[in-house]
Design a protein around this motif. Sequence first.
Motif, PDB file in Angstrom:
ATOM      1  N   LEU A  28       0.862  -1.343  -0.311  1.00 21.42           N
ATOM      2  CA  LEU A  28      -0.021  -0.050   0.055  1.00 21.42           C
ATOM      3  C   LEU A  28       0.905   1.160  -0.034  1.00 21.42           C
ATOM      4  O   LEU A  28       1.741   1.485   0.966  1.00 21.42           O
ATOM      5  N   MET A  51       0.723   5.621  -0.113  1.00 20.17           N
ATOM      6  CA  MET A  51      -0.003   6.335   0.224  1.00 20.17           C
ATOM      7  C   MET A  51       0.420   7.678   0.105  1.00 20.17           C
ATOM      8  O   MET A  51       1.713   8.205   0.537  1.00 20.17           O
ATOM      9  N   PHE A 110      -6.255   3.137   5.990  1.00 20.08           N
ATOM     10  CA  PHE A 110      -4.945   2.769   6.744  1.00 20.08           C
ATOM     11  C   PHE A 110      -5.217   1.791   7.657  1.00 20.08           C
ATOM     12  O   PHE A 110      -4.939   0.613   7.647  1.00 20.08           O
ATOM     13  N   HIS A 124      -5.018  -2.467   7.887  1.00 19.36           N
ATOM     14  CA  HIS A 124      -4.181  -2.798   9.011  1.00 19.36           C
ATOM     15  C   HIS A 124      -4.885  -3.983  10.102  1.00 19.36           C
ATOM     16  O   HIS A 124      -4.111  -4.842  10.158  1.00 19.36           O
ATOM     17  N   LEU A 157       1.262  -7.119   4.801  1.00 21.34           N
ATOM     18  CA  LEU A 157       0.947  -5.810   4.237  1.00 21.34           C
ATOM     19  C   LEU A 157       1.967  -4.779   4.477  1.00 21.34           C
ATOM     20  O   LEU A 157       2.637  -4.694   5.666  1.00 21.34           O
ATOM     21  N   ARG A 158       2.413  -4.303   3.500  1.00 18.70           N
ATOM     22  CA  ARG A 158       3.523  -3.239   3.548  1.00 18.70           C
ATOM     23  C   ARG A 158       3.092  -1.922   3.223  1.00 18.70           C
ATOM     24  O   ARG A 158       2.606  -1.687   2.278  1.00 18.70           O
ATOM     25  N   THR A 159       3.393  -0.903   4.126  1.00 11.29           N
ATOM     26  CA  THR A 159       2.818   0.303   3.819  1.00 11.29           C
ATOM     27  C   THR A 159       3.954   1.329   3.672  1.00 11.29           C
ATOM     28  O   THR A 159       4.998   1.389   4.274  1.00 11.29           O
ATOM     29  N   TYR A 160       3.966   2.242   2.618  1.00  9.24           N
ATOM     30  CA  TYR A 160       4.770   3.058   2.211  1.00  9.24           C
ATOM     31  C   TYR A 160       4.107   4.654   1.975  1.00  9.24           C
ATOM     32  O   TYR A 160       3.162   4.552   1.662  1.00  9.24           O
ATOM     33  N   TYR A 161       4.756   5.575   2.187  1.00  8.84           N
ATOM     34  CA  TYR A 161       4.338   6.861   1.805  1.00  8.84           C
ATOM     35  C   TYR A 161       5.230   7.806   1.003  1.00  8.84           C
ATOM     36  O   TYR A 161       6.434   7.371   0.518  1.00  8.84           O
TER      37      TYR A 161
END
Lengths: 394, 280
Positions: A235, A237, A254, A258, A266-270
Motif C-alpha cells: 500500500l 499512500m 490505513f 491494517h 501488508l507493507r505500507t509506504y508513503y
Amino acid sequence: MFLPLIYALRERGVKVGTQEAVSLADAMSRGLHESSLDGFYYVARSLLIHRVEDYDDFDLAFGKVFRGIEVEAKQLKDELLEWLKDAKEREHELSEEELAMLERFDKDELERMFNELLDEQTERHDGGNKWIGTGGTSPFGHSGAARQGIRVGGPGGNKSAIKSADARLYKPYRSDLSLDVRQMQVALRKLRAFTRDGVQEELAIEETIDATASNGGELEIVTRPPRRSNTRVVLMMDVGGSMDPWALLMSRLFSAAHKSTHFRELRTYYFHNCVYGQVYKTERFDDPVRVQDVLSDCGPHFKLIMVGDALMAPYELLSPGGSITYGDETRMEGIMWLMTLQKHFHRSVWLNPEPTRFWNGNTIEHIRQVFPMFPLTLEGLGEGVDELLRPGRG
Amino acid sequence: MSDDFTRFTGTSTYLTSEALESAVNCALALEKPLLVRGEPGTGKTLLAEALAAGMDLELIRWGVKSSTRAQDGLYVYDTVQRLYDSRFGDKDVNDVSAYIKLGPMGQAFSRDGRVVLLIDEIDKADIEFPNDLLNELDRMRFWVDETQQEVAAKVRPIVIITSNAEKELPDAFLRRCVFHFIDFPSQDLMKRIVAVHHPRIEETLVDQAIETFYELRSMKRIRKHPSTSELIDWIAVLKRAGVADVRLDKNLPFLGTLLKKEQDLVAFADQLAGGRRWRS
C-alpha cells in the motif's frame, strides 16, 4: 410518546428499525424508564443507539421531540400533587428552608401557581427563577440549584434529560463519512485467497484415520498447514499538501487495511505527490526506502494499491528531476517511476479520493494511463478489488 | 417494576452513573446482551466483575484474541486425545461426549443457575466473529454435532460484551444488544479514583497532576491518549521521586509513563515548542 423519536432519528439518518422499536416498547411496558423523562432518555438511548458516533444525533432528535415541556406537564402535575401528599410524612428529610416554603404555600395555592405557569410559559427555559424548566431556582422544575426547589419528575440524578440532550457531549464522536472502516474492511476482504502452506500445525483427521488404518491400527498422526490467506499487499499512500483534506479518509483506509486479518503480509509506504527514487516508511518521511529495494523485496505476486489524488504540477510528473523533495539523485521522471512500479507487479490499482468529475485536464489524466484508477468510494474500492483479483499476467 | 428482576446500582468499589445503571437494567430486564464500549481504562471489564459480585453470581470469562473463533466459545472436540486413548484401550473411546470440552459460552449455558458471561474485547477477533455468534446469543442454545445433543441454557445468562472504541461491529449484531458507551471519567470522578489508589498523597500534587493529565489528553495531535491506569502510575512515580509540583511544559517529569508512542512524544515536543500558550 416514542414513535416521534424513532422517526426523528430516522430523519437524521440513524438506522432505527422495528426491532429497536419493539425493544423500547417492551422496556417501557416493564416500567424501566420509571415514568420519567430522564429514565426514558437513558433507556431509549441504550436500546435505539448502537454506536457512540450516533449519540449526538440521538441528542438532537431527543431535543427536537421533547423540547416542549408541555408534553409531560400533565404527568408532572400529578407527580407534584403526589409529592405534596407525602411531603408531610417526609418532614424530617426537608431542610428548614423547605419546611418554611411548605408553610408559605398551601396545596391549592401551589397547584394554581403551577397551572398558571404552565399556561404562561410558551417556550422552554433553562435557568432563571420563575419559569418551570430545568436548572433554575424557581420552586418548580428539575435539577434546580435552589435547595427549596421542588423536583418535578425524574428519580435522583443531577441532569435533566433535555439538558443532557442539549449539552451534546457526544458531538466529537460523530462520523459523517462516506466510508467507514468496517465498509472498507468488507471490501478489502475479497482480496483474501486461501492456501495451505507453512508450518504443519493442524491435525488432518481424515488423513490420520486413513494412515492409522493402513498402519494396522497403530496411531499415525498426519498434520497439515492451516488454511490461511496468502494475499500480500503493498500500500503506497500520498500524504501532505493537497492530500490534507483527505487525511481522515486515508487514515480510515490505513486502519482498515491494517486491522484486516485477511492479508498474509501488508507493507505500507508513503510518498509525496509522486514516487521518485524512494518511498518512506512513515508519514513524516524520515525512514526512506529505495524503490529498487521495495521491488526486490516484494515479488510481482504482491498486489499494489496506490492511493493519492494524482494532482501535481505537470513538471513534477513529466520532467526529469521533477521531485520537489531533495535527495532525488536519479533524475528520472516521476511518470517513469510509476511505470516501473506498474510493470513490476502483476496487478495494481490507483485509488483516488478526488471526485471523478475532476479527473480531466490535469496530471490525473496521465497517471490514469499508467494505473487502472478508481475513486476512493465504496463502489470504487470494490471495483479496484475486482481489478486486483483479475487473473494475473505472466 | 416486576419482582423477579434485580436492579443493579453498582458496588462499593465500582462507581456507576445513572446512564450505565439504566443500560444494565435494560439488559437485565430484556435479557439482551449488553455491549459496552469505551476507551481502554474506563472499567469495561470491571463492570462484569462488579455485576457478578453485586448480584452474587458466577462470572465466566471469555477473553477474545485475534485467533479466536466462535466455535471455541461453544465447544471443542478433542480428537487428538481420543485418538491417543484408542491406542491403549484403557478408556472408553466410544463415549464421544468425554472428548467434548465446553468453551466459556457452553459452560455458561450448561450451568444450573444464572451466571454472568463476559465476552471480553470482541473487536479483537476476525471481522465475521460477532455474526457467527448471533444465533447462539439469540437462542442461548447450540447443537453438538458429534454427540447429537443440544446444549441449552436453563436460565439465560447475563451477557456482557466489551469492545474498544476501534473496530466497527456488524449491524445485525448491534441490533441485538443494549449499547452503552462509558465516558472517560470527569476530573471530579478521576480525583476520587486516584484517592482510592493513592490514599495518602498531597492534594495539590494530585490536583496539578490531574489538571496536566487532562490538558495532555486534550492535545489534538496525540494519537494514543493516556488512560486512567497511566495516570495512576504517573502519580506513583511522581510521589516516589519526590516531585513537588508539576505543570505542562516541555520538561514534564516522567513523560514516558503517560505517552508511550514515539510519534506522540514528538508531537508533544512540537506543540510545546511551537510558541503555544504554555511557553510563557
